[in-house]
Design a protein around this motif. Structure first.
Motif, PDB file in Angstrom:
ATOM      1  N   ASP A  59       0.825  -1.206   0.000  1.00 17.44           N
ATOM      2  CA  ASP A  59       0.000   0.000   0.000  1.00 17.44           C
ATOM      3  C   ASP A  59       0.858   1.253   0.000  1.00 17.44           C
ATOM      4  O   ASP A  59       0.523   2.246  -0.660  1.00 17.44           O
ATOM      5  CB  ASP A  59      -0.929  -0.001   1.214  1.00 17.44           C
ATOM      6  N   ASP A  60       1.975   1.222   0.721  1.00 14.65           N
ATOM      7  CA  ASP A  60       2.884   2.372   0.715  1.00 14.65           C
ATOM      8  C   ASP A  60       3.367   2.666  -0.706  1.00 14.65           C
ATOM      9  O   ASP A  60       3.448   3.833  -1.119  1.00 14.65           O
ATOM     10  CB  ASP A  60       4.090   2.112   1.613  1.00 14.65           C
ATOM     11  N   LEU A  61       3.702   1.607  -1.438  1.00 15.79           N
ATOM     12  CA  LEU A  61       4.176   1.786  -2.813  1.00 15.79           C
ATOM     13  C   LEU A  61       3.088   2.380  -3.693  1.00 15.79           C
ATOM     14  O   LEU A  61       3.342   3.276  -4.506  1.00 15.79           O
ATOM     15  CB  LEU A  61       4.642   0.442  -3.368  1.00 15.79           C
ATOM     16  N   LEU A  62       1.868   1.880  -3.542  1.00 13.98           N
ATOM     17  CA  LEU A  62       0.766   2.403  -4.350  1.00 13.98           C
ATOM     18  C   LEU A  62       0.482   3.862  -3.999  1.00 13.98           C
ATOM     19  O   LEU A  62       0.258   4.684  -4.892  1.00 13.98           O
ATOM     20  CB  LEU A  62      -0.484   1.547  -4.136  1.00 13.98           C
ATOM     21  N   ARG A  63       0.519   4.196  -2.715  1.00 13.92           N
ATOM     22  CA  ARG A  63       0.286   5.586  -2.305  1.00 13.92           C
ATOM     23  C   ARG A  63       1.364   6.503  -2.875  1.00 13.92           C
ATOM     24  O   ARG A  63       1.065   7.605  -3.350  1.00 13.92           O
ATOM     25  CB  ARG A  63       0.275   5.664  -0.776  1.00 13.92           C
ATOM     26  N   GLU A  64       2.615   6.039  -2.877  1.00 20.97           N
ATOM     27  CA  GLU A  64       3.685   6.830  -3.476  1.00 20.97           C
ATOM     28  C   GLU A  64       3.413   7.087  -4.948  1.00 20.97           C
ATOM     29  O   GLU A  64       3.598   8.202  -5.450  1.00 20.97           O
ATOM     30  CB  GLU A  64       5.027   6.096  -3.319  1.00 20.97           C
ATOM     31  N   SER A  65       2.966   6.058  -5.668  1.00 17.60           N
ATOM     32  CA  SER A  65       2.679   6.216  -7.090  1.00 17.60           C
ATOM     33  C   SER A  65       1.563   7.227  -7.324  1.00 17.60           C
ATOM     34  O   SER A  65       1.657   8.084  -8.207  1.00 17.60           O
ATOM     35  CB  SER A  65       2.306   4.858  -7.700  1.00 17.60           C
ATOM     36  N   VAL A  66       0.509   7.129  -6.532  1.00 16.99           N
ATOM     37  CA  VAL A  66      -0.602   8.071  -6.660  1.00 16.99           C
ATOM     38  C   VAL A  66      -0.127   9.502  -6.409  1.00 16.99           C
ATOM     39  O   VAL A  66      -0.462  10.431  -7.156  1.00 16.99           O
ATOM     40  CB  VAL A  66      -1.748   7.695  -5.686  1.00 16.99           C
ATOM     41  N   ASP A  67       0.674   9.678  -5.363  1.00 16.62           N
ATOM     42  CA  ASP A  67       1.146  11.017  -5.009  1.00 16.62           C
ATOM     43  C   ASP A  67       2.089  11.592  -6.066  1.00 16.62           C
ATOM     44  O   ASP A  67       2.139  12.801  -6.273  1.00 16.62           O
ATOM     45  CB  ASP A  67       1.843  10.990  -3.650  1.00 16.62           C
ATOM     46  N   ARG A  68       2.873  10.717  -6.725  1.00 14.56           N
ATOM     47  CA  ARG A  68       3.847  11.176  -7.719  1.00 14.56           C
ATOM     48  C   ARG A  68       3.210  11.546  -9.052  1.00 14.56           C
ATOM     49  O   ARG A  68       3.792  12.298  -9.833  1.00 14.56           O
ATOM     50  CB  ARG A  68       4.877  10.076  -7.988  1.00 14.56           C
ATOM     51  N   THR A  69       2.046  10.994  -9.345  1.00 17.61           N
ATOM     52  CA  THR A  69       1.493  11.076 -10.699  1.00 17.61           C
ATOM     53  C   THR A  69       0.678  12.345 -10.899  1.00 17.61           C
ATOM     54  O   THR A  69      -0.267  12.620 -10.167  1.00 17.61           O
ATOM     55  CB  THR A  69       0.616   9.843 -10.990  1.00 17.61           C
ATOM     56  N   GLY A  70       1.060  13.112 -11.945  1.00 13.82           N
ATOM     57  CA  GLY A  70       0.329  14.333 -12.262  1.00 13.82           C
ATOM     58  C   GLY A  70      -0.486  14.238 -13.530  1.00 13.82           C
ATOM     59  O   GLY A  70      -1.366  15.064 -13.782  1.00 13.82           O
ATOM     60  N   ALA A  71      -0.211  13.228 -14.357  1.00 18.56           N
ATOM     61  CA  ALA A  71      -0.969  13.017 -15.596  1.00 18.56           C
ATOM     62  C   ALA A  71      -0.715  11.585 -16.055  1.00 18.56           C
ATOM     63  O   ALA A  71       0.310  10.978 -15.723  1.00 18.56           O
ATOM     64  CB  ALA A  71      -0.555  13.999 -16.693  1.00 18.56           C
TER      65      ALA A  71
END
Length: 221
Positions: A59-71
């Motif tokens: 879940d930490d990895l997925l949250r990081e991906s969500v936070d990093r993604t702008g488009a």
């Protein structure tokens, strides 16, 4: 710094979808098993309007991906599973209905023009007919200082790899042998050998997360 990256779940024998995909079974036979690791995670559930869910390294990895993604950039097949003129597409609104989970601009590669479709949670579907570089330029402009995520499918990822436009590869490897289906690297993905630096390995019972950064040739003599 903005990065262009892709992430995708893949079987141990290299498949990202099963065979015989249909509108009713878009991931093909057995393909949904590649994503079972994500469905119960708290971050995945939150982005789909659900409560609860598991926390921990996945879940930490997925949250990081969500936070990093702008488009986001994706192909027409990943958006709707259809092809041809939009008026003949039985799933022209996409898989996610009126509340898609992205929360950022999404740029969809297609041969058929269409006006943008905004949604109330910050997602806007933009339809790009003039190629992968145009889609990436638009996505970079929309992402600001966050990343552009190439979500797939496999053919779209291959196109960006061949064009040398990917900075980072995130592979979620599932301990499963599908035996048939759509391979991530089915065709020669790059015109010449591509150097990769392994930057992260996260292992859990149901998936191994591998992150690679693309090694760029030095411009120094």
């Amino acid at each position: 710094m903005t990065m262009v990256r892709f992430e995708i779940s893949m079987s141990l024998d290299g498949f990202v979808a099963g065979p015989n995909a249909t509108l009713e079974d878009p991931l093909g036979e057995g393909g949904e098993r590649l994503h079972e690791w994500i469905f119960g995670l708290a971050t995945w559930r939150a982005t789909h309007g659900k409560e609860g869910g598991a926390t921990g390294p996945d879940d930490d990895l997925l949250r990081e991906s969500v936070d990093r993604t702008g488009a986001t950039v994706m192909g027409r097949k990943m958006f709707s599973g259809g092809e041809g003129p939009w008026e003949r597409d039985r799933n022209a609104g996409g898989w996610w209905g009126d509340d898609p989970p992205f929360g950022e601009p999404v740029f969809i590669l297609t041969h058929h023009a269409r006006e943008p479709v905004p949604h109330r949670n910050g997602t806007t579907f933009n339809f790009v007919t003039d190629g992968i570089e145009s889609a990436l330029d638009q996505a970079n402009a929309a992402a600001g200082d966050r990343d552009v995520l190439i979500r797939g499918g496999a053919n779209v990822i291959q196109q960006y790899l061949r064009a040398g436009l990917v900075d980072e590869l995130d592979l979620h490897v599932i301990p499963l042998m599908l035996g048939d289906g759509v391979r991530l690297f089915d065709r020669d993905p790059v015109p010449e050998p591509l150097g990769l630096e392994l930057t992260s390995v996260i292992d859990s019972p149901h998936v191994t997360h591998l992150r690679y950064r693309v090694e760029r040739a030095s411009s120094q003599p």
